[in-house]
Scaffold this motif. Structure first.
Motif, PDB file in Angstrom:
ATOM      1  N   PHE A   1       4.569  17.014 -21.000  1.00 31.04           N
ATOM      2  CA  PHE A   1       3.909  15.712 -20.886  1.00 31.04           C
ATOM      3  C   PHE A   1       2.407  15.888 -20.724  1.00 31.04           C
ATOM      4  O   PHE A   1       1.940  16.892 -20.198  1.00 31.04           O
ATOM      5  N   LYS A   2       1.674  14.896 -21.207  1.00 32.98           N
ATOM      6  CA  LYS A   2       0.223  14.862 -21.019  1.00 32.98           C
ATOM      7  C   LYS A   2      -0.064  14.265 -19.653  1.00 32.98           C
ATOM      8  O   LYS A   2       0.599  13.326 -19.221  1.00 32.98           O
ATOM      9  N   HIS A   3      -1.065  14.785 -18.995  1.00 33.99           N
ATOM     10  CA  HIS A   3      -1.434  14.263 -17.681  1.00 33.99           C
ATOM     11  C   HIS A   3      -1.984  12.844 -17.774  1.00 33.99           C
ATOM     12  O   HIS A   3      -1.849  12.068 -16.840  1.00 33.99           O
ATOM     13  N   ALA A   4      -2.594  12.493 -18.908  1.00 33.80           N
ATOM     14  CA  ALA A   4      -3.158  11.151 -19.074  1.00 33.80           C
ATOM     15  C   ALA A   4      -2.060  10.088 -19.138  1.00 33.80           C
ATOM     16  O   ALA A   4      -2.301   8.934 -18.831  1.00 33.80           O
ATOM     17  N   ASN A   5      -0.851  10.459 -19.536  1.00 33.18           N
ATOM     18  CA  ASN A   5       0.283   9.546 -19.675  1.00 33.18           C
ATOM     19  C   ASN A   5      -0.137   8.265 -20.406  1.00 33.18           C
ATOM     20  O   ASN A   5       0.100   7.152 -19.947  1.00 33.18           O
ATOM     21  N   ASP A   6      -0.789   8.461 -21.551  1.00 33.28           N
ATOM     22  CA  ASP A   6      -1.278   7.331 -22.334  1.00 33.28           C
ATOM     23  C   ASP A   6      -0.326   6.941 -23.465  1.00 33.28           C
ATOM     24  O   ASP A   6      -0.695   6.220 -24.376  1.00 33.28           O
ATOM     25  N   GLY A   7       0.896   7.458 -23.414  1.00 32.36           N
ATOM     26  CA  GLY A   7       1.880   7.131 -24.431  1.00 32.36           C
ATOM     27  C   GLY A   7       1.898   8.111 -25.595  1.00 32.36           C
ATOM     28  O   GLY A   7       2.798   8.066 -26.419  1.00 32.36           O
ATOM     29  N   THR A   8       0.903   8.975 -25.688  1.00 36.34           N
ATOM     30  CA  THR A   8       0.904   9.990 -26.739  1.00 36.34           C
ATOM     31  C   THR A   8       1.383  11.310 -26.142  1.00 36.34           C
ATOM     32  O   THR A   8       1.432  11.466 -24.922  1.00 36.34           O
ATOM     33  N   THR A   9       1.749  12.228 -27.021  1.00 35.43           N
ATOM     34  CA  THR A   9       2.302  13.497 -26.541  1.00 35.43           C
ATOM     35  C   THR A   9       1.624  14.676 -27.211  1.00 35.43           C
ATOM     36  O   THR A   9       0.920  14.528 -28.198  1.00 35.43           O
ATOM     37  N   VAL A  10       1.849  15.844 -26.652  1.00 33.01           N
ATOM     38  CA  VAL A  10       1.435  17.110 -27.238  1.00 33.01           C
ATOM     39  C   VAL A  10       2.725  17.777 -27.713  1.00 33.01           C
ATOM     40  O   VAL A  10       3.749  17.730 -27.022  1.00 33.01           O
ATOM     41  N   ALA A  11       2.692  18.385 -28.880  1.00 31.67           N
ATOM     42  CA  ALA A  11       3.910  18.949 -29.484  1.00 31.67           C
ATOM     43  C   ALA A  11       4.640  19.919 -28.553  1.00 31.67           C
ATOM     44  O   ALA A  11       4.027  20.622 -27.751  1.00 31.67           O
ATOM     45  N   LEU A  12       5.934  19.931 -28.688  1.00 27.89           N
ATOM     46  CA  LEU A  12       6.808  20.910 -28.023  1.00 27.89           C
ATOM     47  C   LEU A  12       7.572  21.600 -29.156  1.00 27.89           C
ATOM     48  O   LEU A  12       8.695  21.241 -29.479  1.00 27.89           O
ATOM     49  N   PRO A  13       6.937  22.594 -29.806  1.00 25.14           N
ATOM     50  CA  PRO A  13       7.497  23.171 -31.030  1.00 25.14           C
ATOM     51  C   PRO A  13       8.698  24.096 -30.786  1.00 25.14           C
ATOM     52  O   PRO A  13       8.865  24.647 -29.701  1.00 25.14           O
ATOM     53  N   ALA A  14       9.490  24.259 -31.828  1.00 27.94           N
ATOM     54  CA  ALA A  14      10.653  25.153 -31.771  1.00 27.94           C
ATOM     55  C   ALA A  14      10.236  26.618 -31.729  1.00 27.94           C
ATOM     56  O   ALA A  14      11.064  27.484 -31.464  1.00 27.94           O
ATOM     57  N   SER A  15       8.968  26.914 -31.973  1.00 22.87           N
ATOM     58  CA  SER A  15       8.502  28.305 -31.952  1.00 22.87           C
ATOM     59  C   SER A  15       8.370  28.860 -30.535  1.00 22.87           C
ATOM     60  O   SER A  15       8.219  30.067 -30.360  1.00 22.87           O
ATOM     61  N   LEU A  16       8.425  28.000 -29.523  1.00 18.32           N
ATOM     62  CA  LEU A  16       8.387  28.477 -28.142  1.00 18.32           C
ATOM     63  C   LEU A  16       9.720  29.110 -27.783  1.00 18.32           C
ATOM     64  O   LEU A  16      10.778  28.646 -28.227  1.00 18.32           O
ATOM     65  N   ASN A  17       9.677  30.177 -26.991  1.00 22.43           N
ATOM     66  CA  ASN A  17      10.894  30.848 -26.527  1.00 22.43           C
ATOM     67  C   ASN A  17      11.013  30.678 -25.024  1.00 22.43           C
ATOM     68  O   ASN A  17       9.999  30.667 -24.316  1.00 22.43           O
ATOM     69  N   TYR A  18      12.244  30.615 -24.538  1.00 17.16           N
ATOM     70  CA  TYR A  18      12.503  30.429 -23.107  1.00 17.16           C
ATOM     71  C   TYR A  18      13.509  31.466 -22.631  1.00 17.16           C
ATOM     72  O   TYR A  18      14.358  31.924 -23.389  1.00 17.16           O
ATOM     73  N   ARG A  19      13.399  31.803 -21.363  1.00 18.46           N
ATOM     74  CA  ARG A  19      14.357  32.707 -20.734  1.00 18.46           C
ATOM     75  C   ARG A  19      14.575  32.223 -19.312  1.00 18.46           C
ATOM     76  O   ARG A  19      13.626  31.858 -18.628  1.00 18.46           O
ATOM     77  N   TYR A  20      15.834  32.225 -18.872  1.00 14.77           N
ATOM     78  CA  TYR A  20      16.117  31.806 -17.499  1.00 14.77           C
ATOM     79  C   TYR A  20      16.703  32.956 -16.701  1.00 14.77           C
ATOM     80  O   TYR A  20      17.315  33.879 -17.253  1.00 14.77           O
ATOM     81  N   ILE A  21      16.471  32.887 -15.390  1.00 10.52           N
ATOM     82  CA  ILE A  21      17.067  33.821 -14.437  1.00 10.52           C
ATOM     83  C   ILE A  21      17.671  32.978 -13.336  1.00 10.52           C
ATOM     84  O   ILE A  21      16.978  32.161 -12.708  1.00 10.52           O
TER      85      ILE A  21
END
Length: 184
Positions: free
Chosen positions: A130-150
């Motif tokens: 989420f954007k901190h401005a919360n102005d209704g627009t967003t910044v992309a959350l692309p599929a190229s990001l990788n995640y790992r959980y512990i």
């Protein structure tokens, strides 16, 4: 009489010094081992971790009045017990396997301050940007990001568990992997 007492005292001292020598005998036989003690508190042997996960690109969602993008992935081992007594750590990489960041991660992407966070729920982890401005627009959350959980199950007394959670949250990704013998 006084001379006799002095000689007797010296003789007693000499006898006691000689009889207390460590060289005057053999060791005794070891006794039988005692009974098994009670089980100790749960340790970290049951830590669960994933490989790197590519989640789908984010889709629009509003969480607690904040607009953003979210994606999620299944985590079958994420139980109610882990959520209530343990700890969930989530890390993100921009796809290169280097530059690994703990979530939540705050940056200035697209010229806007924004945060990528992980929201744990039973059998699932949601990634929300989420954007901190919360102005209704967003910044992309692309599929190229990788995640790992512990996943770190609980098991220690409350004060110890709280300290451990604070310690793990302050550790780098590499330090957490080393602490739990996880291949980075």
């Amino acid at each position: 009489m006084k001379t006799f007492k002095t000689i007797f005292t010296i003789l007693l001292l000499l006898i006691s010094m000689i009889s207390c020598s460590s060289d005057d005998g053999t060791d005794g036989v070891n006794g039988v081992d005692g009974a098994q003690g009670p089980a100790g508190p749960a340790g970290t042997a049951n830590v669960i971790y994933s490989g790197w996960i590519n989640a789908p690109a984010g889709t629009p969602e509003t969480i607690d009045g904040t607009s953003g993008l979210s994606t999620s992935f299944a985590v079958p081992q994420l139980t109610a017990d882990i959520m209530s007594k343990g700890m969930v750590l989530v890390y993100m990489s921009f796809g290169s396997g280097t530059n690994i960041y703990a979530l939540p991660y705050t940056s200035t992407a697209g010229g806007f301050a924004n945060t990528i966070s992980a929201i744990s729920s039973l059998n699932s982890i949601k990634i929300f940007r989420f954007k901190h401005a919360n102005d209704g627009t967003t910044v992309a959350l692309p599929a190229s990001l990788n995640y790992r959980y512990i996943l770190i199950p609980g098991g220690a007394a409350a004060a110890t568990a709280k300290t451990a959670k604070q310690d793990y949250a302050k550790m780098s990704y590499d330090e957490v992997c080393a602490a739990f013998n996880i291949q980075p």
